[in-house]
Design a protein around this motif. Structure first.
Motif, short mmCIF file in Angstrom:
data_model
loop_
_atom_site.label_atom_id
_atom_site.label_comp_id
_atom_site.label_asym_id
_atom_site.label_seq_id
_atom_site.Cartn_x
_atom_site.Cartn_y
_atom_site.Cartn_z
N ARG A 172 25.91 62.99 45.76
CA ARG A 172 26.15 61.55 45.86
C ARG A 172 25.11 60.96 46.80
O ARG A 172 24.41 61.68 47.51
CB ARG A 172 27.55 61.30 46.40
CG ARG A 172 27.74 61.89 47.77
CD ARG A 172 29.21 62.03 48.13
NE ARG A 172 29.35 62.89 49.29
CZ ARG A 172 29.25 62.47 50.55
NH1 ARG A 172 29.04 61.21 50.82
NH2 ARG A 172 29.37 63.32 51.54
N PHE A 173 25.07 59.64 46.78
CA PHE A 173 24.18 58.96 47.71
C PHE A 173 24.98 58.54 48.93
O PHE A 173 26.12 58.11 48.82
CB PHE A 173 23.57 57.72 47.05
CG PHE A 173 22.69 56.94 47.97
CD1 PHE A 173 21.37 57.31 48.17
CD2 PHE A 173 23.20 55.84 48.67
CE1 PHE A 173 20.56 56.60 49.05
CE2 PHE A 173 22.39 55.14 49.55
CZ PHE A 173 21.06 55.52 49.73
N ALA A 174 24.41 58.71 50.11
CA ALA A 174 25.05 58.22 51.33
C ALA A 174 24.00 57.47 52.12
O ALA A 174 22.82 57.77 52.02
CB ALA A 174 25.60 59.38 52.15
N ARG A 175 24.46 56.52 52.91
CA ARG A 175 23.48 55.70 53.64
C ARG A 175 22.64 56.60 54.55
O ARG A 175 23.12 57.56 55.14
CB ARG A 175 24.17 54.59 54.43
CG ARG A 175 25.02 55.10 55.61
CD ARG A 175 25.80 53.98 56.23
NE ARG A 175 24.91 52.91 56.69
CZ ARG A 175 25.34 51.70 57.02
NH1 ARG A 175 26.61 51.40 56.88
NH2 ARG A 175 24.50 50.80 57.45
N ASP A 176 21.35 56.28 54.61
CA ASP A 176 20.40 56.98 55.47
C ASP A 176 20.40 58.49 55.25
O ASP A 176 20.19 59.28 56.16
CB ASP A 176 20.70 56.67 56.95
CG ASP A 176 19.50 57.01 57.83
OD1 ASP A 176 18.37 56.95 57.31
OD2 ASP A 176 19.70 57.36 59.00
N MET A 177 20.65 58.93 54.02
CA MET A 177 20.80 60.35 53.77
C MET A 177 19.47 61.12 53.84
O MET A 177 19.45 62.33 53.97
CB MET A 177 21.45 60.60 52.40
CG MET A 177 20.54 60.35 51.23
SD MET A 177 21.41 60.62 49.66
CE MET A 177 22.24 62.16 49.96
N VAL A 178 18.35 60.41 53.78
CA VAL A 178 17.06 61.10 53.84
C VAL A 178 16.80 61.61 55.26
O VAL A 178 16.13 62.62 55.47
CB VAL A 178 15.93 60.17 53.35
CG1 VAL A 178 14.57 60.84 53.45
CG2 VAL A 178 16.19 59.76 51.91
N ALA A 179 17.38 60.93 56.23
CA ALA A 179 17.41 61.38 57.62
C ALA A 179 16.05 61.79 58.18
O ALA A 179 15.91 62.85 58.78
CB ALA A 179 18.40 62.53 57.77
N PHE A 216 10.97 62.16 43.83
CA PHE A 216 11.60 63.47 43.60
C PHE A 216 12.30 63.94 44.87
O PHE A 216 13.40 64.50 44.81
CB PHE A 216 10.56 64.50 43.18
CG PHE A 216 9.98 64.23 41.82
CD1 PHE A 216 10.80 64.08 40.70
CD2 PHE A 216 8.61 64.11 41.65
CE1 PHE A 216 10.26 63.83 39.45
CE2 PHE A 216 8.06 63.86 40.40
CZ PHE A 216 8.88 63.72 39.30
N GLY A 217 11.66 63.71 46.00
CA GLY A 217 12.26 64.10 47.27
C GLY A 217 13.58 63.39 47.49
O GLY A 217 14.57 63.98 47.91
N GLY A 218 13.60 62.09 47.17
CA GLY A 218 14.82 61.30 47.33
C GLY A 218 15.91 61.80 46.41
O GLY A 218 17.07 61.99 46.84
N MET A 219 15.55 62.05 45.17
CA MET A 219 16.55 62.48 44.20
C MET A 219 17.07 63.88 44.50
O MET A 219 18.20 64.21 44.21
CB MET A 219 16.00 62.38 42.79
CG MET A 219 15.94 60.93 42.33
SD MET A 219 15.42 60.76 40.63
CE MET A 219 13.68 61.08 40.75
N LEU A 223 19.11 56.53 45.51
CA LEU A 223 20.18 55.68 44.99
C LEU A 223 19.97 55.36 43.52
O LEU A 223 20.90 55.41 42.71
CB LEU A 223 20.26 54.38 45.81
CG LEU A 223 21.34 53.40 45.33
CD1 LEU A 223 22.72 54.03 45.44
CD2 LEU A 223 21.29 52.11 46.12
N GLY A 224 18.72 55.06 43.15
CA GLY A 224 18.41 54.71 41.76
C GLY A 224 18.82 55.83 40.82
O GLY A 224 19.45 55.58 39.78
#
Lengths: 315, 517
Positions: free
Chosen positions: A222-229, A210-213, A50-51
């Motif tokens: 885009r960012f979506a809720r719980d997208m890291v799953a 880095f994994g998140g981005m 998100l950041g």
């Protein structure tokens, strides 16, 4: 289906989907080497995802977004360190709390920025570019698989090497390994074990960021809720299967990447998607069981060996 | 007069729990000597050395290194002052190599990286200089104990240690390794290093050291020249009693044999049997004391008798029944009570109430039941009586045991173990760390049980307790019984000290007398 699996398209997907898992694995690895079980990787990835999106949209500069995401990752790592190491809280409870907190916080912040609780599709956020490798691109098949990946995918490979060198070739790495294995020994030569653990957690957070981005600025835009799953947790499993060796852990990450990719590709068949979505997680369980069985066998052998040594001693 | 490299003056250390570990201790070491620091376990040797190495901090007193007053706040300070310590538990990281362990925190660098080649060559260089043979590239986990110790010494030398503290270095070594170590230590001394050698083995000190400081109960009992002081003098100083506290009791009238231990053998530690053919018997109406420096097999022996540890070889007979392959329940059902050494782990459950602790051993008995459930009223009546009888100070029988003082916790344990239909009581350090009044109370209870014709087996590191409370005595040294005194009153401290330190042993015939049929 076999044809699909053997296609360069599939293998391209494998590398792409392995990327976030490699970052998570490295994040887990460096913290574990310092003796801290970091289970907040999932949450860290979410926050950084998100950041990065928010700052890239705000500044309209993808590199500023990347930097911001990295800072968020390091911040979450140190946040965990502050509570666990300085305030001496339980690592599991703190880890769970931070993950839950990250879940809620990202949705809350997203809502504040966009007024939407589902995703940031209304934000003009930027994506990290894909890179076409000159020369390699020209090689048939391999070029199609390796070239044209996200910059972060190449970074994952570089970071794997960097972490390896850091751990095994630098003074800091030696200290991290010493502190993680036997903190008293390091302290007896004047090392501040807490400081080393905090540094390791900072690096751990950076890896996770880095994994998140990758998820929010490359894999999707885009960012979506719980997208890291759950990829953060899968990284923990991969690290565990690697038994503390960076290269083996990366190989395990690749295995999960294959599972993930398989789930994607099988969607073109008439298999219920819910079942397909479960593949990466089933693979995690299968992987861990195989690993644990192997470990038990090794330990058994080790015990046998010790007994033999002891009897040798007696005679 | 040779130069004093180290002086510790009037050092006092009181731990947080009120234990006085060191009281106005003076300790000084000359440059280039091997100085022994001797005393029993708990005499304060380790505490004194920890203060020198910056792990603990003195409450009072001053430390001078080379004539200059210093503050040692951390191991880093100590290392900077040229003090190195070889801990009893090695401070080595197992998965790292010898060289990596040695250079940790002062790694030779090439750019951003560790210069591992240089680290290895430096490690080898320093090992060669002091004639230590070591493979610098081997992982520490693959080394035998003696080698690990060498790595520890080299690690300290690499950091420029002038004063080396060795905390009971021979405790983990085989005789051959010990010899080798002594050769190396003498060489280090000849090279101008100063060595502080902590030990309670008088023979080793005689062989290796120049001077000796003796600690007892946290106080210095003087500094002696090792060649001038006799073994008798030294051993009396080490194990002696500061003041004899008489315990009033009548003469024992031993009856039939209650517990019989036959040729017990157990385990290996450093290629030696932990228990090596231990045989003795305890008779009704007597208190048999086991004297000995801690760590000579007493713990294992007691745990085997109480069935906490599996018996490997030899026989155990209790009240005419063979319990060699028994279990705790059988042992207790035959009427045994056991006051364990570690009251917080084995003696009591600190999270449970006094009532629950008192009833725990007999909760299966029908008289505390009411239609299959525990009867609160019956338990309450029983425990209230015990609390009164054993003078356990508490607000309520429901108070958690963990909230009580050490003495009162021990009273709870003692109350449970001594009450009921008992034939044999095993008391392992029953009054360690307990106030004098409670200790005296426990002693009286044990004597009372003896007078009722119960058999009591006592293990204690407290010389006063073991000599005053026991009717007869055996001494354990290195897993063997080395002496039997049918009448404990006939033994002097000096005599007992010599047996405890392994300087003397009785002949087989005399020792065999402790086996009554």
């Amino acid at each position: 289906m076999i044809q699909l699996i053997l296609s360069s398209q599939f293998l391209f997907g494998v590398l792409r989907l392995t990327t976030p898992i490699i970052f998570a694995t490295l994040s887990c690895l460096i913290a574990k080497k310092a003796g801290v079980r970091n289970i907040t990787i999932e949450g860290t990835m979410l926050c950084s995802a998100l950041g990065g999106v928010a700052v890239s949209a705000w500044t309209q500069n993808v590199w500023m977004g990347l930097l911001a995401g990295m800072a968020v990752g390091v911040g979450v790592g140190l946040f965990l360190g502050y509570f666990h190491i300085i305030m001496d809280t339980d690592i599991w409870l703190t880890g769970i709390a931070i993950n839950q907190f990250a879940n809620g916080l990202t949705v809350f912040v997203m809502f504040l920025i966009t007024g939407d609780k589902g995703s940031t599709s209304s934000l003009p956020s930027l994506t990290i570019p894909n890179v076409h490798l000159p020369l390699i691109e020209k090689i048939p098949i391999i070029g199609q698989i390796v070239s044209g990946q996200s910059l972060l995918t190449y970074l994952a490979v570089v970071l794997l090497l960097v972490i390896y060198i850091l751990l095994y070739k630098t003074p800091l790495g030696l200290r991290i390994r010493a502190v993680g294995e036997y903190a008293l020994a390091a302290e007896s030569v004047g090392e501040n074990a807490d400081r080393i653990k905090l540094i390791a957690l900072g690096i751990s957070g950076l890896c996770a960021s880095f994994g998140g981005m990758f998820m929010s600025m490359s894999y999707s835009s885009r960012f979506a809720r719980d997208m890291v799953a759950g990829r953060g947790f899968i990284g923990i499993a991969a690290e565990s299967m690697g038994g503390g060796r960076p290269m083996a852990a990366a190989a395990a990450a690749l295995f999960f990447g294959v599972a993930d990719s398989l789930a994607n590709i099988l969607q073109s068949f008439s298999i219920p998607s819910e079942l397909l979505m479960a593949i990466p997680y089933l693979a995690t369980i299968v992987g861990l069981v195989v690993y644990s069985a192997k470990k038990q066998k090794d330990e058994q052998r080790c015990i046998q060996q010790n007994i033999r040594n002891e009897t040798d001693d007696k005679s | 007069m040779e130069e004093l490299i180290l002086e510790m003056k009037q050092i006092t250390k009181i731990y947080g729990n009120g234990v006085l570990a060191n009281e106005k201790v003076d300790f000084s070491v000359k440059k280039g000597e091997i100085h022994a620091l001797m005393g029993e376990n708990g005499a304060g040797k380790s505490t004194l050395m920890k203060m020198l190495f910056g792990i603990e901090h003195p409450d009072e007193g001053e430390i001078f290194i080379g004539g200059k007053k210093v503050q040692i706040k951390s191991p880093t300070d100590a290392l900077n002052l040229g003090i190195g310590m070889v801990h009893q538990h090695f401070m080595l990281v197992d998965s790292l190599t010898v060289a990596e362990n040695m250079v940790l925190r002062c790694e030779p660098k090439r750019g951003l990286f560790i210069d591992m080649g240089k680290a290895v060559s430096e490690a080898e260089h320093i090992a060669k200089k002091y004639n230590f043979q070591i493979d610098a590239k081997a992982a520490v986990s693959t080394l035998p104990v003696g080698m690990k110790q060498r790595v520890e010494i080299l690690k300290a030398l690499y950091r420029g240690a002038e004063i080396l503290i060795l905390d009971e270095p021979t405790a983990v070594l085989t005789p051959q390794e010990t010899e080798e170590l002594f050769r190396q230590l003498k060489k280090l001394r000849d090279n101008g290093h100063t060595i502080i050698f902590i030990s309670h083995k008088i023979r080793e000190i005689k062989e290796l050291c120049d001077r000796i400081t003796i600690l007892r109960n946290g106080q210095s009992k003087g500094v002696y020249d090792v060649t001038e002081a006799s073994v008798e003098e030294l051993s009396a100083l080490v194990v002696g009693r500061d003041n004899v506290k008489k315990i009033e009791k009548s003469k024992a009238v031993p009856g039939e044999t209650m517990l019989c231990v036959k040729n017990l053998c157990y385990g290996y530690a450093r290629k030696k049997r932990i228990l090596n053919g231990v045989s003795f018997s305890v008779r009704r109406g007597e208190i048999l004391g086991i004297a000995g420096v801690e760590g000579n097999g007493q713990r294992e022996l007691i745990e085997i008798i109480t069935q906490l540890r599996r018996n490997e070889k030899g026989e155990l007979w209790l009240d005419g029944q063979n319990i060699s392959a028994g279990n705790v329940k059988q042992f207790r059902d035959l009427g045994s009570g056991y006051i364990p050494q570690d009251r917080l782990t084995y003696g009591a459950s600190t999270g449970a109430s006094i009532e629950e602790n008192l009833i725990s051993a007999s909760s299966g008995e029908k008289k505390y039941h009411n239609r299959g459930l525990l009867s609160a009223a019956r338990i309450r009546a029983y425990t209230a009586q015990l609390i009164r009888e054993f003078q356990i100070k508490c607000d309520s029988p429901r108070t958690n045991v963990g909230m009580l003082s050490g003495g009162n916790i021990q009273k709870v344990v003692v109350a449970r173990e001594l009450t009921g239909d008992r034939n044999l009581i095993i008391a392992d350090q029953p009054t360690r760390g307990i106030d004098i009044k409670t200790a005296a109370f426990i002693h009286q209870r044990l004597i009372a049980l003896r007078d009722e014709g119960k058999a009591v087996l006592l293990v204690s590191a407290d010389l006063n307790e073991i000599m005053e409370l026991s009717d007869s005595l055996i001494v354990m040294h290195e897993g063997k019984i080395t002496a039997y005194f049918p009448d404990a009153e006939m033994v002097t401290e000096q005599e007992l000290g010599r047996y405890m330190l392994g300087l003397d042993r009785q002949d087989e015939e005399q020792i065999k007398e402790v086996c009554y049929e």
